[in-house]
Design a protein around this motif. Structure first.
Motif, PDB file in Angstrom:
ATOM      1  N   ILE A   1       0.829  -1.203   0.000  1.00 33.62           N
ATOM      2  CA  ILE A   1       0.000   0.000   0.000  1.00 33.62           C
ATOM      3  C   ILE A   1       0.865   1.256   0.000  1.00 33.62           C
ATOM      4  O   ILE A   1       0.621   2.202  -0.751  1.00 33.62           O
ATOM      5  N   VAL A   2       1.895   1.253   0.848  1.00 29.37           N
ATOM      6  CA  VAL A   2       2.776   2.419   0.937  1.00 29.37           C
ATOM      7  C   VAL A   2       3.518   2.616  -0.385  1.00 29.37           C
ATOM      8  O   VAL A   2       3.628   3.746  -0.890  1.00 29.37           O
TER       9      VAL A   2
ATOM     10  N   ILE B   1      -2.138 -10.741   1.450  1.00 28.50           N
ATOM     11  CA  ILE B   1      -3.226 -10.291   0.575  1.00 28.50           C
ATOM     12  C   ILE B   1      -4.355  -9.688   1.405  1.00 28.50           C
ATOM     13  O   ILE B   1      -4.931  -8.652   1.038  1.00 28.50           O
ATOM     14  N   ILE B   2      -4.667 -10.339   2.527  1.00 27.19           N
ATOM     15  CA  ILE B   2      -5.733  -9.848   3.398  1.00 27.19           C
ATOM     16  C   ILE B   2      -5.355  -8.472   3.947  1.00 27.19           C
ATOM     17  O   ILE B   2      -6.170  -7.539   3.952  1.00 27.19           O
TER      18      ILE B   2
ATOM     19  N   LEU C   1      -6.156  -2.616   4.085  1.00 28.51           N
ATOM     20  CA  LEU C   1      -5.540  -1.289   4.075  1.00 28.51           C
ATOM     21  C   LEU C   1      -5.913  -0.499   2.823  1.00 28.51           C
ATOM     22  O   LEU C   1      -6.088   0.723   2.888  1.00 28.51           O
ATOM     23  N   ALA C   2      -6.026  -1.195   1.694  1.00 27.00           N
ATOM     24  CA  ALA C   2      -6.420  -0.514   0.456  1.00 27.00           C
ATOM     25  C   ALA C   2      -7.818   0.072   0.580  1.00 27.00           C
ATOM     26  O   ALA C   2      -8.123   1.138   0.048  1.00 27.00           O
ATOM     27  N   ASP C   3      -8.679  -0.639   1.314  1.00 30.66           N
ATOM     28  CA  ASP C   3     -10.046  -0.161   1.513  1.00 30.66           C
ATOM     29  C   ASP C   3     -10.054   1.134   2.319  1.00 30.66           C
ATOM     30  O   ASP C   3     -10.830   2.054   2.030  1.00 30.66           O
TER      31      ASP C   3
ATOM     32  N   GLU D   1     -10.109   1.874  -2.221  1.00 26.95           N
ATOM     33  CA  GLU D   1     -10.397   0.793  -3.162  1.00 26.95           C
ATOM     34  C   GLU D   1     -11.311  -0.203  -2.459  1.00 26.95           C
ATOM     35  O   GLU D   1     -10.862  -1.098  -1.751  1.00 26.95           O
ATOM     36  N   LYS D   2     -12.603  -0.009  -2.638  1.00 27.57           N
ATOM     37  CA  LYS D   2     -13.586  -0.793  -1.911  1.00 27.57           C
ATOM     38  C   LYS D   2     -13.605  -2.242  -2.390  1.00 27.57           C
ATOM     39  O   LYS D   2     -13.602  -2.508  -3.588  1.00 27.57           O
ATOM     40  N   LEU D   3     -13.635  -3.151  -1.423  1.00 27.97           N
ATOM     41  CA  LEU D   3     -13.710  -4.576  -1.741  1.00 27.97           C
ATOM     42  C   LEU D   3     -15.110  -4.933  -2.212  1.00 27.97           C
ATOM     43  O   LEU D   3     -16.099  -4.613  -1.557  1.00 27.97           O
ATOM     44  N   GLN D   4     -15.199  -5.598  -3.370  1.00 34.51           N
ATOM     45  CA  GLN D   4     -16.476  -6.095  -3.863  1.00 34.51           C
ATOM     46  C   GLN D   4     -16.730  -7.487  -3.279  1.00 34.51           C
ATOM     47  O   GLN D   4     -15.898  -8.046  -2.562  1.00 34.51           O
ATOM     48  N   LYS D   5     -17.864  -8.059  -3.620  1.00 32.25           N
ATOM     49  CA  LYS D   5     -18.229  -9.364  -3.083  1.00 32.25           C
ATOM     50  C   LYS D   5     -17.223 -10.441  -3.465  1.00 32.25           C
ATOM     51  O   LYS D   5     -16.850 -11.287  -2.661  1.00 32.25           O
TER      52      LYS D   5
END
Length: 284
Positions: free
Chosen positions: A54-55, A117-118, A123-125, A130-134
């Motif tokens: 992310i950074v 990955i989790i 953190l991206a959210d 960057e919203k996580l989709q289903k």
């Protein structure tokens, strides 16, 4: 006399059996303790590595806004402090991951890398919006379930006493065939697919990093065992195999870092291109 001799023999046998059981118990306890240390280090490494993505991505965004992006061959991100902070975070995570391979079998440590990955997704959210989709949430759940299942049902690892023994396993025909196929696949992806499809299809760069990663795990595990044996008094420095594994690891890690940066900028380019197109259209 016979009875006394029989009793003495029985007592000796009982003591020998008890001693063997105790030693075996201590050996099992030590093994479990080492595995626990390795697992904890691997989880910590995943946290550092996941946050580093992310950074570094924020640094790549900044660098890409003022010069050529990494996906098109630009290296302006090397002058971006935020990218270097992410890089240092990744190095700390990789060191923890490297040490984890010394304590625990690769079959335990490698699956736990999926936890990064989790961390990246969460953190991206929050930090990158960057919203996580289903499907993204489902993928994270599958990563957790898969890693847990592999760790819980991991087979025991055979004891290795020297780098030469690892070299013997690495030079078996089956592994040599796999290595040749892996290298050939990476070369095709690097020199044929990446120039044509890399900027529009993120799977090209991910494929390169993933295939190279399988060789990285093997070489890092070998180096870890070499360090552990050297610290225990069985020096592996004079073995030429140790240096071959080291060169393989360095080459693989540098290649992965290069294409991981391209993954980030390729994703940015793919998502921003429609926005740029709409802006240009509105200006007209």
């Amino acid at each position: 006399m016979e009875s006394s001799s029989s009793s003495s023999s029985s007592l000796s046998g009982f003591i020998a059996k008890a001693t063997a059981d105790v030693n075996g118990g201590f050996g099992l306890s030590d093994s479990r303790s080492d595995n626990l240390k390795g697992i904890l280090l691997a989880v910590l490494a995943s946290a550092f590595i996941g946050s580093s993505f992310i950074v570094k991505k924020k640094g790549l965004k900044r660098a890409g806004s003022s010069g050529p992006r990494a996906s098109v061959g630009g290296y302006g991100y090397l002058l971006e402090p935020l990218w270097w902070i992410g890089m240092v975070t990744m190095i700390v995570g990789e060191i923890a991951n490297f040490v984890a391979y010394i304590f625990a079998p690769a079959v335990l440590i490698t699956p736990l890398g999926a936890l990064s990955i989790i961390v990246s997704a969460v953190l991206a959210d929050f930090l990158l919006n960057e919203k996580l989709q289903k499907m993204g949430i489902l993928g994270c759940i599958l990563c957790i379930v898969g890693s847990t299942m592999i760790v819980l049902h991991a087979p025991s690892e055979r004891s290795l006493n020297s780098v030469e023994e690892i070299w013997g396993l690495a030079t078996q025909p089956a592994f040599l065939v796999y290595t040749a196929l892996a290298v050939a696949s990476v070369l095709v992806l690097m020199f044929h697919c990446a120039p044509s499809y890399g900027q529009t299809n993120i799977l090209v760069y991910i494929g390169i990093c993933s295939i190279i990663g399988s060789l990285t795990v093997m070489s890092v595990k070998a180096i870890g065992i070499a360090i552990k044996l050297t610290l225990e008094g069985w020096s592996q420095v004079s073995c030429y195999q140790t240096w071959i594994f080291a060169m393989v690891a360095i080459t693989c890690v540098i290649t992965q870092l290069n294409y991981l940066n391209k993954v980030g900028t390729s994703f940015i380019l793919k998502n921003c291109r429609p926005v740029f197109a709409n802006v240009a259209k509105n200006k007209k």
